[in-house]
Design a protein around this motif. Structure first.
Motif, PDB file in Angstrom:
ATOM      1  N   LEU A 247      -2.630  40.808 -19.162  1.00 33.92           N
ATOM      2  CA  LEU A 247      -2.236  40.502 -20.531  1.00 33.92           C
ATOM      3  C   LEU A 247      -0.769  40.885 -20.684  1.00 33.92           C
ATOM      4  O   LEU A 247      -0.400  42.046 -20.555  1.00 33.92           O
ATOM      5  N   ASP A 248       0.045  39.887 -20.932  1.00 32.70           N
ATOM      6  CA  ASP A 248       1.493  40.073 -21.013  1.00 32.70           C
ATOM      7  C   ASP A 248       1.866  40.143 -22.484  1.00 32.70           C
ATOM      8  O   ASP A 248       1.821  39.144 -23.199  1.00 32.70           O
ATOM      9  N   TYR A 249       2.167  41.323 -22.969  1.00 34.47           N
ATOM     10  CA  TYR A 249       2.511  41.437 -24.388  1.00 34.47           C
ATOM     11  C   TYR A 249       3.551  42.530 -24.576  1.00 34.47           C
ATOM     12  O   TYR A 249       3.838  43.287 -23.662  1.00 34.47           O
ATOM     13  N   GLY A 250       4.095  42.585 -25.750  1.00 35.31           N
ATOM     14  CA  GLY A 250       5.179  43.541 -25.976  1.00 35.31           C
ATOM     15  C   GLY A 250       6.494  42.807 -25.765  1.00 35.31           C
ATOM     16  O   GLY A 250       7.125  42.354 -26.706  1.00 35.31           O
ATOM     17  N   GLY A 251       6.884  42.710 -24.505  1.00 36.19           N
ATOM     18  CA  GLY A 251       8.072  41.934 -24.157  1.00 36.19           C
ATOM     19  C   GLY A 251       9.372  42.373 -24.801  1.00 36.19           C
ATOM     20  O   GLY A 251      10.214  41.536 -25.145  1.00 36.19           O
ATOM     21  N   PRO A 252       9.586  43.687 -24.992  1.00 38.50           N
ATOM     22  CA  PRO A 252      10.857  44.102 -25.588  1.00 38.50           C
ATOM     23  C   PRO A 252      11.991  43.921 -24.586  1.00 38.50           C
ATOM     24  O   PRO A 252      11.754  43.829 -23.378  1.00 38.50           O
TER      25      PRO A 252
ATOM     26  N   VAL B 197       3.784  45.388 -20.172  1.00 37.58           N
ATOM     27  CA  VAL B 197       4.805  45.289 -21.223  1.00 37.58           C
ATOM     28  C   VAL B 197       5.884  44.243 -20.892  1.00 37.58           C
ATOM     29  O   VAL B 197       6.549  43.721 -21.763  1.00 37.58           O
ATOM     30  N   HIS B 198       6.027  43.946 -19.623  1.00 38.38           N
ATOM     31  CA  HIS B 198       6.984  42.932 -19.162  1.00 38.38           C
ATOM     32  C   HIS B 198       8.338  43.034 -19.875  1.00 38.38           C
ATOM     33  O   HIS B 198       8.725  42.177 -20.680  1.00 38.38           O
ATOM     34  N   LEU B 199       9.055  44.074 -19.518  1.00 34.62           N
ATOM     35  CA  LEU B 199      10.367  44.329 -20.117  1.00 34.62           C
ATOM     36  C   LEU B 199      11.382  43.253 -19.779  1.00 34.62           C
ATOM     37  O   LEU B 199      11.458  42.801 -18.633  1.00 34.62           O
ATOM     38  N   GLY B 200      12.158  42.876 -20.773  1.00 39.08           N
ATOM     39  CA  GLY B 200      13.272  41.969 -20.537  1.00 39.08           C
ATOM     40  C   GLY B 200      14.472  42.811 -20.091  1.00 39.08           C
ATOM     41  O   GLY B 200      15.139  43.423 -20.902  1.00 39.08           O
ATOM     42  N   ASP B 201      14.684  42.874 -18.786  1.00 43.43           N
ATOM     43  CA  ASP B 201      15.744  43.760 -18.287  1.00 43.43           C
ATOM     44  C   ASP B 201      16.725  43.018 -17.406  1.00 43.43           C
ATOM     45  O   ASP B 201      17.463  43.634 -16.640  1.00 43.43           O
TER      46      ASP B 201
ATOM     47  N   LYS C 161       8.835  44.798 -15.152  1.00 46.85           N
ATOM     48  CA  LYS C 161       9.987  44.205 -15.812  1.00 46.85           C
ATOM     49  C   LYS C 161      10.409  42.915 -15.111  1.00 46.85           C
ATOM     50  O   LYS C 161      10.000  42.661 -13.975  1.00 46.85           O
ATOM     51  N   GLU C 162      11.213  42.154 -15.787  1.00 44.05           N
ATOM     52  CA  GLU C 162      11.647  40.872 -15.233  1.00 44.05           C
ATOM     53  C   GLU C 162      12.295  41.054 -13.856  1.00 44.05           C
ATOM     54  O   GLU C 162      12.105  40.249 -12.956  1.00 44.05           O
ATOM     55  N   SER C 163      13.032  42.143 -13.694  1.00 43.61           N
ATOM     56  CA  SER C 163      13.729  42.334 -12.419  1.00 43.61           C
ATOM     57  C   SER C 163      12.759  42.516 -11.253  1.00 43.61           C
ATOM     58  O   SER C 163      13.079  42.182 -10.121  1.00 43.61           O
TER      59      SER C 163
ATOM     60  N   LEU D 247      16.756  31.336 -14.319  1.00 41.93           N
ATOM     61  CA  LEU D 247      16.522  31.427 -15.764  1.00 41.93           C
ATOM     62  C   LEU D 247      15.223  32.163 -16.094  1.00 41.93           C
ATOM     63  O   LEU D 247      14.475  32.570 -15.225  1.00 41.93           O
ATOM     64  N   TYR D 248      14.984  32.223 -17.383  1.00 46.78           N
ATOM     65  CA  TYR D 248      13.760  32.815 -17.935  1.00 46.78           C
ATOM     66  C   TYR D 248      12.533  32.185 -17.259  1.00 46.78           C
ATOM     67  O   TYR D 248      11.605  32.885 -16.852  1.00 46.78           O
ATOM     68  N   SER D 249      12.546  30.854 -17.115  1.00 45.62           N
ATOM     69  CA  SER D 249      11.403  30.167 -16.492  1.00 45.62           C
ATOM     70  C   SER D 249      11.234  30.608 -15.044  1.00 45.62           C
ATOM     71  O   SER D 249      10.120  30.804 -14.575  1.00 45.62           O
TER      72      SER D 249
ATOM     73  N   ILE E 130      -2.747  36.012 -19.753  1.00 43.27           N
ATOM     74  CA  ILE E 130      -2.572  35.653 -21.158  1.00 43.27           C
ATOM     75  C   ILE E 130      -1.220  36.187 -21.633  1.00 43.27           C
ATOM     76  O   ILE E 130      -0.898  37.353 -21.406  1.00 43.27           O
ATOM     77  N   TYR E 131      -0.444  35.327 -22.263  1.00 44.00           N
ATOM     78  CA  TYR E 131       0.873  35.718 -22.773  1.00 44.00           C
ATOM     79  C   TYR E 131       0.833  35.737 -24.298  1.00 44.00           C
ATOM     80  O   TYR E 131       0.408  34.759 -24.908  1.00 44.00           O
ATOM     81  N   VAL E 132       1.277  36.814 -24.865  1.00 42.01           N
ATOM     82  CA  VAL E 132       1.365  36.894 -26.323  1.00 42.01           C
ATOM     83  C   VAL E 132       2.849  36.925 -26.675  1.00 42.01           C
ATOM     84  O   VAL E 132       3.531  37.919 -26.432  1.00 42.01           O
ATOM     85  N   ALA E 133       3.354  35.829 -27.184  1.00 44.10           N
ATOM     86  CA  ALA E 133       4.785  35.763 -27.508  1.00 44.10           C
ATOM     87  C   ALA E 133       4.999  34.831 -28.705  1.00 44.10           C
ATOM     88  O   ALA E 133       4.077  34.124 -29.135  1.00 44.10           O
ATOM     89  N   ASP E 134       6.189  34.857 -29.227  1.00 44.34           N
ATOM     90  CA  ASP E 134       6.562  34.018 -30.366  1.00 44.34           C
ATOM     91  C   ASP E 134       6.207  32.551 -30.101  1.00 44.34           C
ATOM     92  O   ASP E 134       6.469  32.031 -29.021  1.00 44.34           O
TER      93      ASP E 134
ATOM     94  N   ARG F 179       7.544  29.971 -30.908  1.00 43.94           N
ATOM     95  CA  ARG F 179       8.687  29.107 -30.591  1.00 43.94           C
ATOM     96  C   ARG F 179       8.924  29.025 -29.079  1.00 43.94           C
ATOM     97  O   ARG F 179       9.727  28.233 -28.612  1.00 43.94           O
ATOM     98  N   GLN F 180       8.227  29.863 -28.325  1.00 44.42           N
ATOM     99  CA  GLN F 180       8.368  29.798 -26.865  1.00 44.42           C
ATOM    100  C   GLN F 180       7.296  28.904 -26.234  1.00 44.42           C
ATOM    101  O   GLN F 180       7.121  28.884 -25.023  1.00 44.42           O
ATOM    102  N   GLU F 181       6.610  28.148 -27.058  1.00 37.86           N
ATOM    103  CA  GLU F 181       5.502  27.348 -26.539  1.00 37.86           C
ATOM    104  C   GLU F 181       5.933  26.367 -25.439  1.00 37.86           C
ATOM    105  O   GLU F 181       5.275  26.241 -24.408  1.00 37.86           O
TER     106      GLU F 181
ATOM    107  N   HIS G 200       8.432  26.535 -23.429  1.00 38.90           N
ATOM    108  CA  HIS G 200       8.726  27.303 -22.220  1.00 38.90           C
ATOM    109  C   HIS G 200       7.444  27.552 -21.424  1.00 38.90           C
ATOM    110  O   HIS G 200       7.391  27.331 -20.213  1.00 38.90           O
ATOM    111  N   PHE G 201       6.413  28.006 -22.105  1.00 40.98           N
ATOM    112  CA  PHE G 201       5.176  28.328 -21.389  1.00 40.98           C
ATOM    113  C   PHE G 201       4.456  27.067 -20.898  1.00 40.98           C
ATOM    114  O   PHE G 201       3.864  27.079 -19.819  1.00 40.98           O
ATOM    115  N   THR G 202       4.542  25.998 -21.673  1.00 42.43           N
ATOM    116  CA  THR G 202       3.953  24.736 -21.197  1.00 42.43           C
ATOM    117  C   THR G 202       4.595  24.368 -19.868  1.00 42.43           C
ATOM    118  O   THR G 202       3.908  24.039 -18.894  1.00 42.43           O
TER     119      THR G 202
HETATM  120  N1  ARG Z   1      11.380  39.369 -23.677  1.00 45.79           N
HETATM  121  C1  ARG Z   1      10.909  38.162 -24.295  1.00 45.79           C
HETATM  122  C2  ARG Z   1      11.493  38.047 -25.702  1.00 45.79           C
HETATM  123  O1  ARG Z   1      11.941  39.008 -26.278  1.00 45.79           O
HETATM  124  C3  ARG Z   1       9.404  38.092 -24.398  1.00 45.79           C
HETATM  125  C4  ARG Z   1       8.675  38.096 -23.077  1.00 45.79           C
HETATM  126  C5  ARG Z   1       7.344  37.407 -23.125  1.00 45.79           C
HETATM  127  N2  ARG Z   1       6.699  37.388 -21.835  1.00 45.79           N
HETATM  128  C6  ARG Z   1       7.013  36.597 -20.821  1.00 45.79           C
HETATM  129  N3  ARG Z   1       6.388  36.731 -19.685  1.00 45.79           N
HETATM  130  N4  ARG Z   1       7.927  35.659 -20.941  1.00 45.79           N
HETATM  131  O2  ARG Z   1      11.481  36.965 -26.250  1.00 45.79           O
END
Ligand code: ARG
Length: 588
Positions: free
Chosen positions: A118-123, A158-162, A269-271, A323-325, A345-349, A351-353, A355-357
């Protein structure tokens, strides 16, 4: 344990079969006329054509057959062919008495428990945690708890955006302010300092400052870009500085999430996914999925059935940057290798639909996951202010999560001042607990994909569809119980008795629906269904409370039966709110 609706369907189905009709017509559903009955079956109407018979006649036959069945108090045929069903109080009571002795109140274990990442948080590291990340944390935490309660293995990441430009911006800014630091000295070969050259408060000031500067100062923007590339290419000093940014940021994030009662199993984290990129890109090329388009490497992902355009997924930009993708695809590779999950499962905004598709399609096309692996996106809407625009602070900035939480518990505290009955310390603690419930319930009670208005006054109200109302109901039960214990010198130790009045029956019916609610909330990734349930259950409890003399009941057996009923209600409510991620105080 069967759901009550299944028990009902079984009986009605065999009545259909006994009358010579297909048993499948006997499926029952919750009544849509609660004023007339509790459950209903529409099978007679569905079967009328096949059997060339008036639906009402079929219904009448079935009803006759059900006559005397101990599961029902009343069964009737209603034109044009409805079968109205009212459950018998004693059957309902027996059902609940069984349910309360079952592990997890009769919620069944899945036939084959799944492993779910479960991928959530994503700070994003170095940027303050803001309300945009609040929803992901609240919704994801609830889904994690629901999945685990059902018996799945849910790994929260938490999948940190780093890995983005924000790191380069911070590094460039630090360099400008403190060029003498060894991280920027290319000839430096000693050990870098243990201590970070900034505090979290400084870090939080550095990022917005650098971000604003890059918008107007082109030279600085280039420096930030170069710093990002240098970091990504593994520059020793930049890496060391990055480590400081990570450590300072992560301990702050952990504190913030702890305040929200949100915990992660993994702090990936992303890295971490970067090492998987080269092989993955080679595979995409070798399989002839990725091709060059305007210098970039892309994969086509559109499908015939698409109703809106799904552009190709860019894997590598023309300047060689990923990129992010790319990161998300590589993360899928990594997760498969580490956990071999049945679902991600990804829980994100929301508006990122798109991207995930794109990412999911590339992953499937390229076989980065097995055909059977489910990749699901739960997109959530925006949290708006009362003005209907995305929530901001009064001065128009992004609200820090910490501040938001503090504001809510302060507001609850103020409210509690009105009839103060606790010592300061307990009051502060209770206000924080209620505030968290208000915040989480205010969010979760909306369908995730919808935008909602953040309205502190409404969220903290003690009446209506709010977190505090649910807590208040639980506290009310606790207080009745302790008065009972005081009066009788003993704990509640009785079975439930058949309902004595209408409100008691309604409460019991509501309790009997716990298992199906949780199972459905999980299947649909819909914590709001649990919110509606606890609201309904709380209403039923409060109505029962107002219409029944509990503590002044003279018949001891009856009274003990009531106590058993509210005791079960308390357990079901507490279990449910735990699945939502909050808890109730002793008093409020
Ligand atoms: N860090 C991203 C943001 O702030 C959210 C990450 C969601 N998860 C993922 N695997 N893309 O928008």
């Amino acid at each position: 344990m069967d759901r009550i609706i299944e028990l009902i369907s079984k009986e009605v189905s065999s009545a259909f079969a006994d009358c010579g009709y297909d048993a499948s017509y006997g499926k029952a559903a919750l009544s849509n006329r609660p004023d007339l009955c509790e459950y209903q079956c529409n099978g007679a109407m569905a079967g009328a054509k096949k059997y060339r018979k008036a639906p009402f006649l079929i219904a009448q036959e079935v009803v006759e057959r059900l006559d005397g069945n101990p599961l029902f108090e009343r069964v009737s045929a209603v034109k044009p062919g409805f079968i109205n069903l009212t459950v018998s109080g004693s059957a309902l009571c027996a059902y609940l008495n069984q349910m309360r002795t079952q592990e997890r109140f009769g919620v069944s274990r899945p036939d084959s428990p799944e492993t779910i990442v479960l991928d959530y948080g994503g700070p994003n590291v170095a940027k303050p945690l803001h309300v945009g990340h609040l929803r992901s944390a609240i919704i994801g935490e609830s889904i994690k708890r629901i999945g685990r309660y059902l018996g799945h293995t849910v790994i929260g990441d938490v999948h940190l955006g780093d890995w983005g430009l924000q790191m380069g911006l911070v590094i460039a800014e630090v360099k400008q302010r403190m060029p003498q630091l060894p991280y920027f000295d290319e000839t430096f070969s000693g050990d870098y300092p243990q201590e970070a050259p900034f505090t979290i408060a400084e870090l939080e000031e550095i990022y917005p400052c650098a971000s604003a500067k890059a918008k107007t100062d082109e030279a600085f923007a280039i420096q930030a870009h170069d710093a990002t590339v240098r970091l990504q290419n593994g520059d020793r000093g930049y890496r060391a500085l990055w480590n400081h940014i990570m450590n300072v940021s992560v301990s702050d994030l952990k504190r913030n999430y702890a305040n929200l009662n949100v915990t992660f199993d993994l702090w990936k984290k992303e890295s971490d996914a970067q090492p998987y990129i080269p092989d993955m890109v080679e595979k995409l090329k070798a399989d002839h999925l990725a091709y060059k388009s305007n210098g970039a490497l892309v994969v086509d992902v559109k499908e015939e059935s698409d109703t809106k355009e799904v552009p190709p997924c860019i894997i590598v930009k023309s300047d060689g940057a990923t990129l992010y993708s790319t990161t998300d695809l590589a993360t899928i590779v990594e997760r498969r290798k580490l956990f071999n999950p049945d679902q991600i499962i990804y829980v994100a905004d929301k508006r990122q639909e798109m991207h995930f598709t794109q990412v999911f399609r590339v992953a499937k096309k390229a076989g980065l996951v097995e055909e059977s692996t489910k990749l699901r996106f739960l997109g959530f809407g925006t949290m708006n202010g009362k003005d209907g625009k995305p929530f901001k602070t009064r001065d128009g900035g992004v609200m820090r999560l910490e501040k938001l939480i503090a504001d809510i518990s302060d507001a609850v505290y103020e409210k509690m001042q009105e009839n103060r009955s606790m010592q300061e310390e307990e009051m502060r603690r209770t206000a924080a607990q209620i505030g968290l419930a208000a915040l989480k319930y205010g969010d979760l009670s909306n369908q995730a994909s919808k935008d909602y208005v953040f309205d502190v006054d409404r969220f903290i109200a003690f009446e209506g569809n709010t977190g505090p109302y649910i807590l208040y109901t639980i506290v009310r039960i606790k207080s009745i119980r302790s008065k009972y214990e005081e009066m009788n010198g003993t704990k509640v130790e009785s079975d439930l008795l058949p309902p004595q009045n209408e409100s008691g029956k309604a409460l019991m019916l509501s309790l009997s629906r716990f298992a199906e609610t949780v199972e459905q909330a999980y299947e649909e990734l819909a914590p709001h269904k649990i919110c509606s349930y606890v609201y309904e259950l709380s209403n039923a409890l409060n109505r029962f409370y107002h219409e029944t003399r509990i503590l002044s009941e003279e018949d001891e057996k009856k009274q003990a039966g009531y106590l058993a009923l509210i005791d079960l209600t308390q357990h079901i409510l507490e279990t449910s709110i735990d699945l939502l991620g909050f808890s109730a105080p002793e008093r409020m």
